[in-house]
Enzyme design. Structure first.
Site, short mmCIF file in Angstrom:
data_model
loop_
_atom_site.label_atom_id
_atom_site.label_comp_id
_atom_site.label_asym_id
_atom_site.label_seq_id
_atom_site.Cartn_x
_atom_site.Cartn_y
_atom_site.Cartn_z
N GLU A 165 -17.20 -1.18 11.45
CA GLU A 165 -16.88 -1.80 12.76
C GLU A 165 -15.59 -1.24 13.34
OE1 GLU A 165 -14.44 -4.74 13.27
OE2 GLU A 165 -14.49 -5.72 11.30
N LYS A 201 -11.50 -14.05 6.21
CA LYS A 201 -10.07 -13.79 6.38
C LYS A 201 -9.25 -15.03 5.98
CE LYS A 201 -10.60 -11.74 10.53
NZ LYS A 201 -11.83 -10.95 10.50
N1 PSU Z 1 -11.68 -7.52 9.26
C1 PSU Z 1 -10.36 -7.13 9.27
N2 PSU Z 1 -9.70 -7.18 10.47
C2 PSU Z 1 -10.32 -7.60 11.63
C3 PSU Z 1 -11.70 -8.01 11.60
C4 PSU Z 1 -12.33 -7.95 10.38
O1 PSU Z 1 -9.80 -6.74 8.24
O2 PSU Z 1 -9.68 -7.63 12.69
C5 PSU Z 1 -12.39 -8.47 12.88
C6 PSU Z 1 -13.90 -8.36 12.78
O3 PSU Z 1 -14.33 -7.51 13.82
C7 PSU Z 1 -14.42 -9.76 12.97
C8 PSU Z 1 -13.38 -10.32 13.89
O4 PSU Z 1 -15.72 -9.78 13.52
O5 PSU Z 1 -12.17 -9.85 13.26
C9 PSU Z 1 -13.47 -11.84 13.99
O6 PSU Z 1 -13.03 -12.25 15.24
P1 PSU Z 1 -13.29 -13.77 15.74
O7 PSU Z 1 -12.59 -14.63 14.74
O8 PSU Z 1 -12.67 -13.84 17.13
O9 PSU Z 1 -14.77 -13.97 15.78
#
Ligand code: PSU
Ligand code: MN
Length: 312
Positions: free
Chosen positions: A24, A166
């Protein structure tokens, strides 16, 4: 029809049944600062190749969903100034395609592209999940901030390799949500779900498997029997790269407090929290995040190779 543009190498590998791993781009554009973001993107692709698979980093450019970026394009995306790259998830993908210019794809949008291209394995750092306070607190109304990643995992069949939800999230709630939505969560090599920056989250893994072979067997079966949705494969951060439990907890709590006070919300919240944790740990979280992403890419490459070889 999705406006997919496959890199020639990716198209050839898929035609030939060779292993391919989707990567991604939100972690590149919104998750990590320059130049760590460029380095992690390059190192992740190299780790996939070292495992004998072809990397396919996904991003949106000028109305196209690119599946596989050449090194100049990857560098241009990593270098693009903050604010010049949208964050495209399932709910914002159409707007990102309509807007022209760059958009980085989150887990959900990357899965949509990867699935349409015929890719079965995807690596990220940490999935999005249930944010703390999503269901309210003693004196706070619910925010209902639950990442669209979780719904995507429930509907799009694939193996998604990550280092756990996370650490900024409500990890137990995220795991409950995944169970409710029918997403198997595997942990390779230990009994507890990994804690993203740390080796363990302290939460018992729904399903612990000893190694990548065992994970590949379950993934192959899940995909083979036609169950909707993904298998989430969690892999802990390499030993020397993990942050201390104490330091992580303190930085995350502080960052969450700061975000609440400033009213940061919506799609900005995750990037804001990751950047704040990086400040509070004086860059140590960036190094940990980099290491875990590259490790996930390596494991995903090995998993894709086993699936292509007919794991059963
Ligand atoms: N993994 C990481 N750093 C990130 C992400 C994943 O180490 O920034 C990203 C991914 O793209 C994931 C997003 O889909 O964070 C989640 O965002 P949100 O909580 O707004 O859905
Ligand atoms: Mn959200």
């Amino acid at each position: 029809m999705l406006p997919l543009q496959l890199a020639p190498e990716v198209a050839q590998a898929l035609d030939a049944g060779h292993p391919v791993v989707a990567l991604e781009s939100t972690l590149i554009s919104h998750g990590l600062p320059w130049p760590a973001n460029r380095d992690v993107a390059t190192a992740s692709e190299a780790a996939v190749r070292a495992a004998g698979a072809v990397p396919a980093t996904v991003a949106v450019r000028d109305g196209w969903l690119l599946v596989g970026l050449d090194s100049d394009t990857l560098e241009a995306l990593a270098e693009a100034p903050a604010g010049a790259v949208r964050k495209a998830a399932r709910p914002s993908l159409a707007a990102a395609l309509a807007a022209g210019g760059w958009a980085a794809t989150t887990v959900s949008a990357t899965m949509i592209a990867a699935r349409a291209a015929g890719i079965r394995v995807f690596a990220t750092g940490g999935i999005g999940g249930v944010h703390r306070g999503a269901f309210g607190g003693p004196d706070a109304p619910p925010t209902l901030d639950v990442s669209s990643d979780l719904e995507e995992l429930a509907r799009t069949p694939m193996a998604v390799v990550c280092a756990g939800p996370k650490a900024i999230l409500d990890v137990p709630a995220t795991l409950e949500y995944l169970e409710t939505r029918g997403v198997p969560v595997l942990t390779i090599g230990q009994d507890e779900v990994p804690g993203f920056y740390t080796r363990s989250s302290g939460i018992r893994a729904p399903l612990a498997v000893p190694d990548i072979d065992a994970a590949a067997t379950i993934v192959a079966r899940h995909l083979g029997i036609g169950l909707a949705g993904s298998v989430l494969v969690t892999v802990r951060i390499p030993e020397g790269d993990a942050l201390g439990e104490q330091e992580t907890r303190a930085a995350v709590e502080q960052a969450l407090d700061d975000a609440r006070r400033r009213g940061v919300a919506g799609p900005d919240l995750t990037p804001w929290l990751l950047a704040r944790v990086a400040e509070l740990t004086e860059g140590r979280s960036v190094r940990a995040n980099t290491a875990l992403i590259v490790n996930d890419a390596a494991v995903a490459g090995q998993l894709a190779a086993r699936l292509a070889a007919g794991a059963a």
